[in-house]
Enzyme design. Sequence first.
Site, PDB file in Angstrom:
ATOM      1  N   PRO A 110      -0.280   5.533  -6.133  1.00 55.99           N
ATOM      2  CA  PRO A 110      -1.046   5.806  -5.017  1.00 55.99           C
ATOM      3  C   PRO A 110      -0.850   6.579  -3.832  1.00 55.99           C
ATOM      4  CG  PRO A 110      -0.808   3.559  -5.659  1.00 55.99           C
ATOM      5  CD  PRO A 110       0.278   4.349  -6.553  1.00 55.99           C
ATOM      6  N   ALA A 145       0.823  -1.184  -0.072  1.00 57.33           N
ATOM      7  CA  ALA A 145       0.013   0.131   0.142  1.00 57.33           C
ATOM      8  C   ALA A 145       0.853   1.262  -0.099  1.00 57.33           C
ATOM      9  CB  ALA A 145      -1.001  -0.041   1.277  1.00 57.33           C
ATOM     10  N   GLU A 146       1.011   1.834  -1.273  1.00 62.07           N
ATOM     11  CA  GLU A 146       2.178   2.790  -1.350  1.00 62.07           C
ATOM     12  C   GLU A 146       1.671   4.172  -0.348  1.00 62.07           C
ATOM     13  OE1 GLU A 146       0.963   0.919  -3.728  1.00 62.07           O
ATOM     14  OE2 GLU A 146       2.937  -0.073  -4.304  1.00 62.07           O
ATOM     15  N   HIS A 152       7.173  -1.003 -15.714  1.00 59.22           N
ATOM     16  CA  HIS A 152       8.593  -1.086 -15.005  1.00 59.22           C
ATOM     17  C   HIS A 152       9.598  -0.365 -15.458  1.00 59.22           C
ATOM     18  CE1 HIS A 152       6.251  -5.001 -14.104  1.00 59.22           C
ATOM     19  NE2 HIS A 152       6.750  -4.953 -13.044  1.00 59.22           N
TER      20      HIS A 152
END
Length: 783
Positions: free
Chosen positions: A542, A512-513, A583
């Site tokens: 996030p 959970a950023e 990425h």
Amino acid sequence: MQQARDHGALRRQARKIASEAARIQHRQESGNRMATTKTDPKLASGSKKSRLYEGLTPERLIQAYRLMYTSRRIDDREILLKRQQKIFFQMSGAGHEAIGVAAGLALKPGYDWFYPYYRDRALCLALGVTPYDMFLQGVGAANDPSSGGRQMPSHWSYPALHIVTQSSPTGSQILQAVGCAEGGRYFARRPKAAELPSPPFAKNAKDGPPSPVLDYRQFKNVTFQPDEISYVSLGDGTSSEGEFWEAMNAASLEKLPVIFCVEDNGYAISVPVEVQTAGGSISRLVSGFPNFHFEEVDGTDPVASYGAFSRAVEYCREGHGPAFVHAHVIRPYSHSLSDDERLYRPDAERERDAQRDPVTRTQMFLLREGILDDKGITQLEKEVEAELQAAVDLALDALPPVPESITKYIYSPDIDPASPAFETQPAVPESAGAPDGKKAATKTMADLINATLRDEMKRDERIVIFGEDVADVSREEYLKQKLVKGKGGVFKLTFGLQNEFGGDRVFNSPLAEAAIVGRATGMATRGLKPVVEIQFFDYIWPAMMQIRDELCVIRWRSNNGFSCPVVIRVAIGGYLTGGAIYHSQCGESIFTHIPGLRVVFPSNALDAAGLLRTAIRCDDPVLFLEHKRLYREPFGRASYPGPEYMIPFGKAKIVHPGDDLTVITYGAVVPRALQAAQKLEREQGVKVELIDLRCLNPFDWDAIAASVAKTNRVLVAYEDTLSWGYGAEIAARIADQLFDKLDAPIRRVAAKDVFVAYQPILEDAILPQPNDLFLAMKELAQY
Ligand SMILES: Cc1ncc(C[n+]2csc(CCOP(=O)(O)OP(=O)(O)O)c2C)c(N)n1
Ligand SMILES: [Mg+2]
């Protein structure tokens, strides 16, 4: 205004009735005056305290009423002042007074920590904020202690009371309250970490006598209590935000002493609770979280609210875990002055609410219980009115802030990370690891980042490292039994740190950023130095609300009342042959666009070590961008420069000196541009001056200006997409300030304006290659 008048009349009428009723009741129940609390017996069970007004004495009840009445009347005065255009915004706490006062009386200012929201006027009054302070917010005065005129009213910030600066995004305070509790617990368990280091001196200062080592700890006075609590409040609508759930999860997992108070007035502006919350009850939804104590209470009843809060406080202080108080309140004055609730709420519904008005209810209660009589009420109200009048008069005379002050406190006023104090020499000669990669240097950028983290953790017990997969192994017994080696990050940059420093200093977070950055922000506010990792730049979004609206703004918006110098390490960039869209992204300009954030982007091992140490010791939030492709490249390897090696921010490096053409770049384009420059020199005799910026905010304008004055030609090269990118700003500044030095147009080489594709043929075509750089340099040199 209409609403304020309606309610004023309603209250007067109610008071008359209540007063009469009280006289009758008083005669009837002379022996049984007190036992009339409205507490649900189910909710009250289990408390050791006397049930007599939930432990509130008559004096405390009068105090509670005074605070509630004061709160309401400040709202009324502010509404008037807004109509008179003497203040610029108004947000009321009307209807939320009872729960606020109850929380304020049950908790301790300057001991516990508070993350309130804009409806918490009564709470703030109960904690010690004065009406004068509040009116200073409204007029935007220079001496407004919460923000010096930078924030709207009702955005509370009072360091001495531990009321932490609040913002406007709904719910962004919740994760910080969790981090704040974690910070308090950390210091309680490691009190030595809270102590100030005795001033050490830099051993490797470049010139002259050793200068004192600058360290953020010198400017952070840490206080903590073994049984302190973090309070955080939010509205019913705000419980829909993802950050709320991330915070509940983290508090539950860590059994943290946080009281979450949902002030449920049934509406989020015009959206009713049944549209907001599945099933209509937030209590029901959160009831499955382990380790919590739950309370659901009529938040318009000060006695019941105090009971609920007292039990929540007791549970948290005893260290059992977090508590959740769901308070049903009302919102009699519409959402704000810009909203008219009559557009979406029929009169009957509004009148039903008005019957539960906490101010009227409490007044009636005091009369009924014989705690105050009509005269006493009138006297109290007169006193409050006089106090408010005096406060308004004073606030209206307050001076506004001066425009010259606007840039104050964007960054730390105490530590300038660009100063020479951060310029030290490597303990081993730099030539042992020349960044051109020609010499036989051994350590990669990954090695030196790991070594720097290790040495800084040894030096500073306030450093904690967390993020996704950063620990060696969460199940520590595997490590202890030597069953596994440990992971230490998907790129292994934090390998071995948990093993060496323990799981309370290096740990895995939930995936959970926003929680990573939000919790880190709360911890840093308390004096810790979180060095957190965002696993891939592509997944930083996030956390964007926490970064853009919180982390970087906290010092400025609180007028230096609070600060949170977090380091966020982020793996960034492409050239991965297979990294694809998610990425490989860059996007640094999005972050250099944020005032208050230092942005660093090293291209080689030595710079990474020196700049990371500066990032950790400085007093500002830092985004530390680590190019994945450079982690283990032969280019730019070095020997470890020792535990005091630092590079000041905003100092570029001339990677290749030249007179014919300036190339400004950073990150993974540095080795590619170097390759192109060397070829151009070999083939055409053109001498390129290659500048590696190393740090993007601040950046080294002097180095750019000196080089352009010499070469009169400039190419800006960067890996991110071309348009609106970092290089556009550099090019614009050169055009603006160095126009008369230019013999050719400013050129840019960057990625095409598309996403980075998976197939290497496509990736090559998208990202800037050495040949693109070569051709652009050649063309520019010939211009
Ligand atoms: C992230 C975010 N989205 C939207 C808004 C605009 N906004 C301000 S208050 C509010 C409603 C909040 O309702 P609730 O949480 O129930 O609190 P209440 O105002 O009812 O006390 C909205 C949508 C905001 N400030 N922040
Ligand atoms: Mg609401």
